[in-house]
Write a protein that holds these residues in place. Structure first.
Motif, mmCIF file in Angstrom:
data_model
loop_
_atom_site.group_PDB
_atom_site.id
_atom_site.type_symbol
_atom_site.label_atom_id
_atom_site.label_comp_id
_atom_site.label_asym_id
_atom_site.label_seq_id
_atom_site.Cartn_x
_atom_site.Cartn_y
_atom_site.Cartn_z
ATOM 1 N N TRP A 21 0.856 -1.197 0.000
ATOM 2 C CA TRP A 21 0.000 0.000 0.000
ATOM 3 C C TRP A 21 0.883 1.235 0.000
ATOM 4 O O TRP A 21 1.115 1.863 1.033
ATOM 5 N N GLY A 22 1.373 1.602 -1.165
ATOM 6 C CA GLY A 22 2.308 2.713 -1.311
ATOM 7 C C GLY A 22 1.772 4.064 -0.897
ATOM 8 O O GLY A 22 2.552 4.984 -0.631
ATOM 9 N N LYS A 23 0.469 4.208 -0.842
ATOM 10 C CA LYS A 23 -0.106 5.494 -0.439
ATOM 11 C C LYS A 23 -0.076 5.708 1.070
ATOM 12 O O LYS A 23 -0.337 6.811 1.533
ATOM 13 N N LEU A 24 0.232 4.657 1.821
ATOM 14 C CA LEU A 24 0.340 4.814 3.267
ATOM 15 C C LEU A 24 1.684 5.454 3.596
ATOM 16 O O LEU A 24 2.711 5.046 3.084
ATOM 17 N N THR A 25 1.647 6.465 4.437
ATOM 18 C CA THR A 25 2.874 7.157 4.814
ATOM 19 C C THR A 25 3.551 6.434 5.984
ATOM 20 O O THR A 25 2.929 5.598 6.650
ATOM 21 N N ASN A 26 4.797 6.795 6.226
ATOM 22 C CA ASN A 26 5.488 6.238 7.389
ATOM 23 C C ASN A 26 4.753 6.610 8.670
ATOM 24 O O ASN A 26 4.684 5.813 9.599
ATOM 25 N N ASP A 27 4.210 7.827 8.714
ATOM 26 C CA ASP A 27 3.428 8.239 9.883
ATOM 27 C C ASP A 27 2.184 7.368 10.040
ATOM 28 O O ASP A 27 1.831 6.989 11.160
ATOM 29 N N ASP A 28 1.510 7.066 8.920
ATOM 30 C CA ASP A 28 0.337 6.177 8.970
ATOM 31 C C ASP A 28 0.724 4.842 9.591
ATOM 32 O O ASP A 28 0.051 4.341 10.490
ATOM 33 N N LEU A 29 1.820 4.279 9.102
ATOM 34 C CA LEU A 29 2.251 2.959 9.560
ATOM 35 C C LEU A 29 2.646 2.982 11.027
ATOM 36 O O LEU A 29 2.394 2.030 11.759
ATOM 37 N N GLU A 30 3.212 4.097 11.464
ATOM 38 C CA GLU A 30 3.587 4.225 12.868
ATOM 39 C C GLU A 30 2.337 4.291 13.753
ATOM 40 O O GLU A 30 2.279 3.654 14.803
ATOM 41 N N VAL A 31 1.338 5.040 13.304
ATOM 42 C CA VAL A 31 0.084 5.163 14.066
ATOM 43 C C VAL A 31 -0.666 3.834 14.082
ATOM 44 O O VAL A 31 -1.227 3.441 15.105
ATOM 45 N N ILE A 32 -0.665 3.124 12.965
ATOM 46 C CA ILE A 32 -1.357 1.832 12.860
ATOM 47 C C ILE A 32 -0.781 0.846 13.868
ATOM 48 O O ILE A 32 -1.542 0.116 14.521
ATOM 49 N N ALA A 33 0.528 0.828 13.995
ATOM 50 C CA ALA A 33 1.234 0.007 14.999
ATOM 51 C C ALA A 33 0.761 -1.446 15.027
ATOM 52 O O ALA A 33 0.700 -2.066 16.082
ATOM 53 N N GLY A 34 0.396 -1.969 13.867
ATOM 54 C CA GLY A 34 0.010 -3.378 13.793
ATOM 55 C C GLY A 34 -1.448 -3.660 14.077
ATOM 56 O O GLY A 34 -1.874 -4.809 14.030
ATOM 57 N N HIS A 35 -2.235 -2.625 14.358
ATOM 58 C CA HIS A 35 -3.652 -2.831 14.641
ATOM 59 C C HIS A 35 -4.413 -2.981 13.327
ATOM 60 O O HIS A 35 -4.471 -2.052 12.518
#
Length: 73
Positions: A21-35
């Motif tokens: 999912w290339g549209k997800l930012t590093n910040d998005d991935l950090e906030v998601i934190a595996g949830h």
């Protein structure tokens, strides 16, 4: 692959998520934190897809997960 394992090793699989999912930012991935629910929400938001489609994408991605995704400790 068990989602708990993906969540527990989230920092190691963020690269794979970014490829998927290339549209997800590093910040998005950090906030998601595996949830998983947060990942689905961000996929819906960034790609404009329905919840069912986001869940299907996550399930397909999860099915592709292998031990090679995780670095050996």
């Amino acid at each position: 692959m068990n989602w708990d394992r993906i969540q527990g090793n989230w920092k190691q699989v963020t690269g794979k998520a970014k490829v998927q999912w290339g549209k997800l930012t590093n910040d998005d991935l950090e906030v998601i934190a595996g949830h998983r629910e947060q990942l689905a929400g961000k996929i819906q938001e960034r790609y404009g897809v329905a919840k069912d489609d986001a869940e299907k994408q996550i399930s397909d991605w999860q099915d592709k997960a292998t031990d090679s995704w995780f670095t050996k400790s």
